[in-house]
Write a protein that holds these residues in place. Structure first.
Motif, PDB file in Angstrom:
ATOM      1  N   ASP A 129     -73.001  47.974  65.978  1.00 44.18           N
ATOM      2  CA  ASP A 129     -72.902  47.473  64.658  1.00 44.18           C
ATOM      3  C   ASP A 129     -71.633  47.050  64.102  1.00 44.18           C
ATOM      4  O   ASP A 129     -71.484  46.332  63.080  1.00 44.18           O
ATOM      5  CB  ASP A 129     -73.383  48.736  63.771  1.00 44.18           C
ATOM      6  N   PHE A 130     -70.368  47.819  64.565  1.00 49.87           N
ATOM      7  CA  PHE A 130     -69.240  47.564  64.217  1.00 49.87           C
ATOM      8  C   PHE A 130     -68.246  47.530  65.280  1.00 49.87           C
ATOM      9  O   PHE A 130     -68.491  48.556  66.168  1.00 49.87           O
ATOM     10  CB  PHE A 130     -69.027  48.513  63.242  1.00 49.87           C
TER      11      PHE A 130
ATOM     12  N   VAL B 212     -86.288  54.936  59.742  1.00 49.08           N
ATOM     13  CA  VAL B 212     -86.074  53.911  58.981  1.00 49.08           C
ATOM     14  C   VAL B 212     -86.760  52.482  59.317  1.00 49.08           C
ATOM     15  O   VAL B 212     -87.115  52.104  58.338  1.00 49.08           O
ATOM     16  CB  VAL B 212     -84.485  53.492  59.213  1.00 49.08           C
ATOM     17  N   VAL B 213     -87.406  52.538  60.337  1.00 53.48           N
ATOM     18  CA  VAL B 213     -88.167  51.140  60.618  1.00 53.48           C
ATOM     19  C   VAL B 213     -89.607  51.259  59.960  1.00 53.48           C
ATOM     20  O   VAL B 213     -90.240  50.531  59.801  1.00 53.48           O
ATOM     21  CB  VAL B 213     -88.524  51.155  62.217  1.00 53.48           C
TER      22      VAL B 213
ATOM     23  N   LYS C  65     -75.766  52.509  55.308  1.00 56.75           N
ATOM     24  CA  LYS C  65     -74.905  53.548  56.124  1.00 56.75           C
ATOM     25  C   LYS C  65     -73.701  53.667  55.555  1.00 56.75           C
ATOM     26  O   LYS C  65     -72.889  52.604  55.367  1.00 56.75           O
ATOM     27  CB  LYS C  65     -75.077  53.146  57.494  1.00 56.75           C
TER      28      LYS C  65
ATOM     29  N   LEU D  77     -78.410  36.418  59.608  1.00 56.91           N
ATOM     30  CA  LEU D  77     -78.451  37.222  60.347  1.00 56.91           C
ATOM     31  C   LEU D  77     -77.024  38.383  60.570  1.00 56.91           C
ATOM     32  O   LEU D  77     -77.238  39.519  60.240  1.00 56.91           O
ATOM     33  CB  LEU D  77     -78.626  36.383  61.701  1.00 56.91           C
ATOM     34  N   ASP D  78     -76.010  38.139  61.158  1.00 57.16           N
ATOM     35  CA  ASP D  78     -75.005  38.924  61.209  1.00 57.16           C
ATOM     36  C   ASP D  78     -73.709  38.033  60.696  1.00 57.16           C
ATOM     37  O   ASP D  78     -72.570  38.274  61.089  1.00 57.16           O
ATOM     38  CB  ASP D  78     -74.675  39.299  62.740  1.00 57.16           C
ATOM     39  N   ASN D  79     -73.817  37.766  59.531  1.00 58.75           N
ATOM     40  CA  ASN D  79     -72.818  37.143  58.600  1.00 58.75           C
ATOM     41  C   ASN D  79     -72.369  38.148  57.663  1.00 58.75           C
ATOM     42  O   ASN D  79     -72.929  38.492  56.755  1.00 58.75           O
ATOM     43  CB  ASN D  79     -73.273  35.815  57.868  1.00 58.75           C
ATOM     44  N   ASN D  80     -70.961  38.752  57.938  1.00 56.51           N
ATOM     45  CA  ASN D  80     -70.406  39.506  56.930  1.00 56.51           C
ATOM     46  C   ASN D  80     -69.579  38.847  55.963  1.00 56.51           C
ATOM     47  O   ASN D  80     -68.580  39.432  55.487  1.00 56.51           O
ATOM     48  CB  ASN D  80     -69.796  40.521  57.726  1.00 56.51           C
TER      49      ASN D  80
ATOM     50  N   GLU E 105     -81.564  50.269  53.329  1.00 55.64           N
ATOM     51  CA  GLU E 105     -81.020  51.440  53.713  1.00 55.64           C
ATOM     52  C   GLU E 105     -79.485  51.314  53.998  1.00 55.64           C
ATOM     53  O   GLU E 105     -78.857  50.358  54.757  1.00 55.64           O
ATOM     54  CB  GLU E 105     -81.416  51.859  55.224  1.00 55.64           C
TER      55      GLU E 105
ATOM     56  N   SER F 270     -69.177  50.748  53.772  1.00 58.82           N
ATOM     57  CA  SER F 270     -70.711  50.747  53.512  1.00 58.82           C
ATOM     58  C   SER F 270     -71.372  49.606  54.372  1.00 58.82           C
ATOM     59  O   SER F 270     -71.105  48.348  54.404  1.00 58.82           O
ATOM     60  CB  SER F 270     -71.055  50.591  52.121  1.00 58.82           C
ATOM     61  N   PHE F 271     -72.573  49.914  55.130  1.00 55.85           N
ATOM     62  CA  PHE F 271     -73.330  49.056  55.866  1.00 55.85           C
ATOM     63  C   PHE F 271     -74.548  48.872  55.298  1.00 55.85           C
ATOM     64  O   PHE F 271     -75.436  49.767  54.922  1.00 55.85           O
ATOM     65  CB  PHE F 271     -73.282  49.498  57.181  1.00 55.85           C
ATOM     66  N   SER F 272     -75.276  47.860  55.561  1.00 59.17           N
ATOM     67  CA  SER F 272     -76.723  47.672  55.466  1.00 59.17           C
ATOM     68  C   SER F 272     -77.231  46.633  56.708  1.00 59.17           C
ATOM     69  O   SER F 272     -76.269  46.018  57.340  1.00 59.17           O
ATOM     70  CB  SER F 272     -77.229  47.247  54.072  1.00 59.17           C
ATOM     71  N   ARG F 273     -78.462  46.923  56.668  1.00 61.66           N
ATOM     72  CA  ARG F 273     -78.885  45.699  57.911  1.00 61.66           C
ATOM     73  C   ARG F 273     -78.671  44.345  57.582  1.00 61.66           C
ATOM     74  O   ARG F 273     -79.030  43.790  56.424  1.00 61.66           O
ATOM     75  CB  ARG F 273     -80.314  46.047  58.240  1.00 61.66           C
ATOM     76  N   SER F 274     -78.456  43.428  58.487  1.00 64.72           N
ATOM     77  CA  SER F 274     -78.536  41.972  58.297  1.00 64.72           C
ATOM     78  C   SER F 274     -79.741  41.725  58.138  1.00 64.72           C
ATOM     79  O   SER F 274     -80.703  42.115  58.410  1.00 64.72           O
ATOM     80  CB  SER F 274     -77.969  41.295  59.504  1.00 64.72           C
TER      81      SER F 274
END
Lengths: 249, 312
Positions: free
Chosen positions: B216-217, B24-25, B35, B298-301, B33, B289-293
């Motif tokens: 991640d979670f 992925v990188v 997940k 940054l990590d604000n959901n 991407e 469903s996840f995607s990269r921050s």
């Protein structure tokens, strides 16, 4: 490009990319809840696994111990199921240990089924209502401590009782009568209760330091023995027909 | 020089391996991407191995490990990355427990592929030694709990404060919290178990999972209860008073949630709480469903959207 330069280059790329690489973050979630039902297809693997256990359980637990003409219901502030259990405790305590026992209690959190439906009652059903191996305790309780205990019951939804009636107003017990007579805070009353409650279960600690008789008799057996008395006389199980705890509001 | 060269070679190889494992990188737009993870959960199953009997009572025919296992298999076979969890009170409530002390309950969970559970107050009911024995003998999944100190008990090596599962390209941190035992569980059953403040312990553990272990979670399996009329510690209080937890899967209060409850955590981020009643009458499902921050976010959901799954 020498091996060192190539290595250096790939390490540098890693570091740069690594810095960009963030943790994943949840963006979207869909929820659902499935109802599980015996009518749906079951896993044969689990069915086969369960069968020998099921057979042993059925052997002991499918025996019909009595009959109910109508459904016993667990409700608050009291219910026929809780009061029936308290009746069983008081009746068996008087018969087996102390004829002067006056009041009995079934804590609301300890009643583990919503109802026992009308019809034949299997032994296993009593195990489901009262799964705990709690023991019967008998203790003499000063009226003032009894009042505090009733306040605790009033503050926690209610429960099953026998030999006693009261109303709940603002989470306190009022208009308390014991066998028809008003509570005398200076008198002493003989109470039947569980080891769980008398040792502070449910966060009432007022009974903990009182002198008490440990009977070694399982409360579940008190219920089964009480039912057996009706069955041996070919009678249906007696259903409590009076309201014992009511809301004053 | 030899050593340095070896170091560079190994580091280089390590990095190459890392790159190979993370294609992925190299993607031009790695941030896009997506997940996916399907979380299935139960709580307060209370020894309900068989379905409720067909005796006319409200729950007649409901629950049972055989139909639950079939459903779990079906969801797995749909090709989802599935995580299967339980929030405690596995034990007590049917004659199975009176007769077998929890053996078939734990075996059935192992057969269904449970991946972690926490401990409820009724899991102490046949004594701590019994729970320990059943888990050690029949479970491959961990008992996860961060606010019971079992160090002076037989459970000492039979539980973990957190557990990380790598699945579907995600690192999922799992922790658990248990309810106060005094006044609820007879002290002879819990022995020298020490109850620690759940908020403090879970905050510390979740921070470690999210920030140090880069999960991640983060999921908390809770047996505190969803909420109370007074200020007794609950899932609701935990949701508001913690950071770094994404999802609380609760129990104890036997509440059937219509939908997961949404809260803002202490850092202002969205956190969900769910609970599915008791007895295994329901199986909860959350499809994430996840995607990269990215960038500033940054990590604000905060933007997590919650929806009801079609067709359920």
């Amino acid at each position: 490009m020498s091996i060192y330069r190539r290595l250096f280059f790939s390490i540098a790329v890693c570091i740069v990319l690594g810095a960009c690489q963030r943790q994943y973050v949840p963006q979207k979630v869909d929820y659902s809840g499935y109802n599980i039902n015996v009518k749906d297809s079951g896993s044969k693997n689990l069915q086969d696994f369960l069968q020998p256990y099921k057979d042993s359980v059925a052997k002991l637990m499918d025996k019909v111990v009595g009959t109910l003409d109508s459904t016993l219901k667990n409700s608050t502030p009291d219910g026929t199921l809780g009061n029936f259990i308290a009746d069983a405790y008081l009746t068996m305590a008087k018969q087996k240990f102390n004829p002067n026992a006056a009041i009995s209690f079934m804590n609301i959190g300890g009643i583990r089924l919503g109802s026992i439906p009308a019809g034949p009652v299997k032994r296993g059903k009593i195990y489901e209502v009262m799964p705990f191996d709690n023991e019967m305790y008998i203790l003499e309780v000063p009226g003032n401590i009894l009042r505090e205990y009733l306040d605790a019951i009033a503050g926690d939804r209610g429960g099953g009782v026998a030999g006693i009636k009261f109303q709940i107003a603002d989470k306190k017990a009022i208009n308390i009568t014991i066998n028809g007579k008003p509570l005398d805070t200076t008198a002493r009353y003989i109470m039947v209760n569980s080891d769980y409650v008398v040792n502070g279960g449910g966060n009432f600690y007022g009974l903990k330091d009182l002198k008490k008789e440990r009977t070694g008799y399982l409360l579940r057996n008190a219920i089964l023995d009480y039912i057996a008395e009706f069955t041996s006389r070919n009678q249906p199980i007696k259903i409590p027909d009076d309201k014992r705890i009511t809301s004053a509001n | 020089m030899q050593t340095r060269r070896k170091f560079i070679r190994e580091t280089g190889l390590g990095m190459a391996a890392l790159l190979a494992a993370n294609p992925v990188v190299f993607a031009s737009d790695a941030n896009d991407e997506v997940k996916k993870l399907t979380i299935l959960h139960t709580n307060d199953v209370h020894s309900r191995l068989e379905s409720f009997p067909m005796d006319g009572s409200a729950n007649a025919g409901k629950a049972g490990v055989a139909p639950r296992a079939a459903l779990i298999n079906k969801i797995r076979n749909e090709g989802n990355e599935v995580l299967l969890l339980d929030s405690g009170d596995i034990f007590q409530g049917t004659p199975y427990f009176n007769m077998f002390d929890g053996e078939p309950e734990i075996k059935a969970m192992q057969m269904m592929g449970y991946e972690a559970c926490t401990m409820g107050n009724h899991d102490f009911d046949a004594g701590l030694e019994n729970f320990h024995t059943k888990i050690r003998t029949h479970a491959k999944f961990p008992v996860v709990i961060c606010n019971y100190d079992f160090r002076e008990t037989v459970m000492e090596h039979s539980y973990v404060p957190y557990h990380i599962i790598k699945k579907g390209g995600l690192d999922i941190g799992i922790t658990g919290v248990g309810i106060e035992l005094a006044g609820l569980v007879p002290d002879k059953l819990y022995g020298k178990t020490k109850y620690l403040d759940p908020i403090m312990e879970v905050n510390r553990t979740a921070h470690y999972l999210k920030k140090d272990k880069k999960c991640d979670f983060v999921i908390c399996l809770s047996h505190l209860g969803d909420r109370y009329a007074d200020n007794k510690v609950s899932d609701e209080i935990m949701a508001k008073e913690t950071e770094n937890i994404d999802l609380i899967l609760g129990g104890h209060t036997h509440r059937f949630f219509e939908a997961p409850r949404e809260y803002q955590n202490k850092a202002g981020k969205k956190i969900l709480v769910n609970q599915v009643g008791w007895a295994g009458i329901k199986l909860g499902r959350l499809d994430y469903s996840f995607s990269r921050s990215r960038g500033q976010n940054l990590d604000n959901n905060q933007s997590l959207s919650v929806g009801k799954k079609e067709g359920e």
